[in-house]
Design an enzyme around this catalytic site. Structure first.
Site, short mmCIF file in Angstrom:
data_model
loop_
_atom_site.label_atom_id
_atom_site.label_comp_id
_atom_site.label_asym_id
_atom_site.label_seq_id
_atom_site.Cartn_x
_atom_site.Cartn_y
_atom_site.Cartn_z
CD GLU A 116 47.39 -37.03 24.28
OE1 GLU A 116 46.60 -36.73 23.39
OE2 GLU A 116 48.02 -38.10 24.27
N GLY A 175 49.11 -46.74 28.41
CA GLY A 175 49.84 -47.87 27.83
C GLY A 175 51.13 -47.36 27.23
CD GLU A 225 50.22 -39.65 20.89
OE1 GLU A 225 49.32 -38.83 20.66
OE2 GLU A 225 50.10 -40.54 21.76
CG ASN A 226 56.08 -38.19 24.46
OD1 ASN A 226 55.14 -37.50 24.83
ND2 ASN A 226 56.51 -39.23 25.15
CD GLU A 272 51.35 -44.89 21.53
OE1 GLU A 272 51.32 -43.67 21.29
OE2 GLU A 272 50.43 -45.48 22.15
#
Length: 764
Positions: A25, A161, A164-165, A198
């Site tokens: 991303e 940080g 969220e894959n 996440e």
């Protein structure tokens, strides 16, 4: 740290090795494989990895086959199950050496936390949070988690940080690993929030994805709001919603009051423009307006609308309007009309209110105008908001006496049966995204509620924060706010102190440009020493999470200001810690390190750097890195800046070392800016196109308060362009000019007030 990249780590025996990891991303999947790299062009992915056979290989899905690789006996081919239909930016793979802990959530999902080798124990806290969180979201959205497994993994070199894959969430070590002995309370809280954030994306973002980057805020604002809901569910003792106001709401308002802010929804045409919107507007203002919306709709209809939205768009893409439509259908309220005023135009309103007693009723006159950091709004157009307003009175400080939707520039409201001696307050719970300016008589009647604590904590915080920002904008005098701050002597709440402390920090930085900086330090000591004495150094029986946070905050503030008793005790405890006689508890380390460094010499710095080298946990290394900038001697400041770019500091952490120097002292600020200019090429190559470059610039220049510095910063970046930080640079220049104006306007009266206070101390 983008695309498919190498992450450097050290094995327990001290050998340097590399893991192969991904961060796609926003637009970097294309660096790893050719693809239509846009969020709305979704596909299923069949991934296989050929890897050394002694390495762990992970991807979004579970492994379905693992077989020897024909050409090389040291390699194996690992095949993963086909993914659901998904966006490219959520694909991930990791190859490296890891240990793990695992459990099953009560709805049958296999959850694992992968840690560096030998540190599996440190994954247990995150594992517990994740296993509680998945069923919480499943119930909240009424949609099951769609994959068979989820892995959370700590990556050594990692810019964000966390990411969220889908099914394989990557984290910085400090956002995932907790050591029961050496982790402080704020780290636990941070890990819980990031895990909550996440995992929310697994539904909101991954299952339903934004149509285009213009709607990034939907992903991030929503996850930044619901992470608090989730942590409140797992850890009610954190009082996390009060902390939301200080961490997100006030931060967003600070940025959004600038002329160089931007609307929540921004049109995006180039990858550098995507990088630029990962900011406090997308995350914190996004989360704040969703919190306001949730309050306006009510939890039951909000959940119903969320379920309609996720069910209708699963495995597809959606835009902001689609969410409004679902919530409107669920609640029957004019959601789109209200919310468009908050997402399509930048800024937020200042509500001015005055009151008049009419027999047994109180008549309120409200008016709204855009709130500007530079003072009263003077624009040609008159932006208006549809503002959900709650009004409470001293009859019941925790309950709204009246709720209205303010949909015009001015409104009169009658509150029935309010006695003349009762106060009236707007914005119960500090939920509405606006600031309030009271007439002087209304404000007068509210102030005793701070001293006797009859106003709820989050309302005390909001009142103080509004006054501080009104002073900063020149609408009221700073001296008025200093007087209000003195009313907080009996304050017990951590978050209220935390916000007060931030504002005093901003004022201290401003006054470091004057010759009466010492006087404001005296003021800080006066405000913080009563609570410091009440708390003491050691935890008392029955104390919890928030007491630990408060003690660290107060001792750090007193130590930094040079409070004699605090400084002596910090030095004594530091000596025992270094000599191994009595190890400092994790919660006391930051305040002690900061205090001894600020009032220390080159020996102190050398000891700190040695502790840094010896530290096994990344959290402890970061803790030390963040306070190094407190040192005051010019040659030591140079030493710290050089250290920031050394091999000792991970690339994502260099920024906080340089930022710490800039925020540590007047000399540090000049030295850090010069260091950035001298090393610009190396820094830019490292961080270009990521949000770290923006953060670096913001931390290092926003403390200046001389007009000509704004020109200098602007000129430097005109000849050294940083496209993804363009807006940040404009915001910084605007802030420098605002600081200079504030100083010109109020420095003398602040100085007079502080001198007069010294001559006749206020009664305690």
């Amino acid at each position: 740290m983008k695309g498919f990249y190498r992450s450097k780590y050290t094995t327990p025996s001290g050998e340097v090795r590399y893991a192969a990891v991904t961060q796609f991303e926003a637009t970097d999947a294309r660096r790893a494989f050719p693809c239509w790299d846009e969020p709305a062009i979704k596909a299923t992915f069949d991934i296989s990895l050929v890897v050394p056979k002694d390495r762990v290989a992970l991807s979004n899905m579970n492994i379905i086959d693992r077989k020897p690789y024909p050409d090389d006996e040291n390699l194996v081919e690992v095949k993963f199950a086909r993914t659901p239909v998904m966006s490219t930016y959520l694909v991930a793979f990791v190859v490296g050496e890891y240990d793990f802990v695992e459990t099953r959530s009560k709805d049958g999902v296999c959850v694992r936390v992968y840690t560096p080798v030998g540190k599996a124990e440190q994954g247990k806290f995150a594992l517990e949070v994740a296993a509680k969180t998945l069923p919480f979201y499943k119930d909240y959205f009424n949609v099951p988690y769609p994959l068979p497994k989820i892995d959370l993994i700590a990556i050594a070199d990692f810019a964000a940080g966390a990411m969220e894959n889908w099914g394989l969430v990557t984290y910085r070590e400090t956002a995932l690993l907790i050591d029961p002995k050496n982790s402080c309370s704020s780290s636990r809280q941070w890990v819980a929030l990031v895990v909550g954030h996440e995992l929310a994306h697994q539904w909101f973002g991954n299952l339903v994805t934004m149509e285009w980057w213009t709607h990034l805020w939907l992903n991030e604002g929503f996850a930044s709001w619901i992470e608090y809901l989730c942590v409140d569910h797992c850890f009610p003792e954190y009082d996390i919603w009060t902390q939301f106001v200080s961490a997100d709401y006030t931060r967003a308002q600070e940025l959004d009051a600038l002329d160089n802010s931007h609307p929540i929804e921004v049109s995006v045409g180039h990858p550098s423009e995507v990088d630029e919107i990962f900011d406090a507007i997308s995350y914190s203002k996004g989360a704040s307006v969703i919190r306001m919306l949730h309050d306006y709709i009510g939890d039951k209809d909000f959940k119903k609308g969320m379920n309609m939205y996720l069910t209708k768009f699963q495995q597809k893409n959606a835009a902001t309007e689609d969410l409004w439509e679902s919530l409107e259908n669920a609640s029957g309220k004019p959601i789109a009309a209200v919310m468009n005023t908050w997402t399509k135009q930048m800024g937020f309103p200042l509500i001015y209110v005055e009151a008049e007693q009419v027999e047994d009723d109180r008549l309120l006159r409200l008016s709204q105008k855009k709130f500007c950091a530079s003072g009263p709004y003077v624009g040609e157009d008159y932006p208006q908001w549809m503002v959900p307003i709650t009004i409470s009175t001293s009859e019941d400080a925790n309950q709204a006496k009246l709720k209205i939707l303010m949909d015009k520039p001015e409104m009169n409201v009658v509150l029935k049966n309010v006695k003349p001696d009762q106060w009236v307050k707007l914005n119960l719970g500090t939920v509405g995204f606006y600031r309030t300016q009271y007439s002087s008589s209304m404000l007068e009647s509210l102030l005793p509620g701070i001293r006797d604590l009859s106003l709820p904590p989050v309302d005390r915080l909001g009142l103080q924060n509004d006054l501080f920002s009104l002073a900063r904008a020149g609408i009221i005098s700073t001296v008025e706010v200093l007087k209000v701050m003195e009313a907080f002597v009996n304050e017990p709440n951590y978050t209220v102190w935390s916000d007060l402390s931030c504002n005093l920090g901003i004022l201290s930085t401003l006054l470091s440009h004057t010759d009466f900086y010492e006087e404001i330090q005296e003021f800080v000591k006066d405000v913080f020493s009563p609570i410091g004495e009440r708390l003491g150094w050691d935890p008392k029986p029955g104390e919890g999470h928030l007491d630990a946070l408060l003690r660290g905050l107060v001792l750090g503030k007193l130590g930094k200001a040079g409070h004699k008793a605090t400084l002596e005790e910090a030095r004594r405890r530091f000596k025992d810690h270094v000599e191994g006689k009595q190890i400092l508890s994790a919660d006391l380390r930051s305040p002690v390190y900061l205090t001894v460094l600020k009032h220390g010499d080159s020996t102190t710095l050398d000891i700190m750097l040695k502790l840094h080298k010896q530290a096994d946990m990344q959290e402890e290394k970061n803790r030390i890195e963040r306070v190094l900038g407190a040192t005051l001697l010019p040659d030591l400041i140079q030493k710290v800046l050089t250290f920031a770019l050394s091999e000792e500091v991970r690339p994502q952490d260099t920024v906080s070392v340089i930022g710490g120097v800039a925020g540590g002292s007047k000399h540090g600020r000049k030295a850090a800016w010069k260091f950035i200019k001298d090393n610009w090429e190396e820094l830019y190559n490292r961080y270009q196109g990521g949000f770290l470059i923006s953060r670096l610039i913001k931390l290092s220049v926003e403390g200046f308060a001389v007009d000509k510095m704004a020109g200098e910063v602007k000129a430097f970046f005109e000849s050294h362009p940083a496209p993804s930080a363009e807006r940040t640079i404009q915001q910084c220049c605007e802030n420098i000019l605002l600081n200079a104006a504030w100083l010109k306007r109020d420095a003398d009266s602040i100085h007079q007030y502080l001198l007069q206070r010294k001559a006749s101390p206020p009664p305690v």
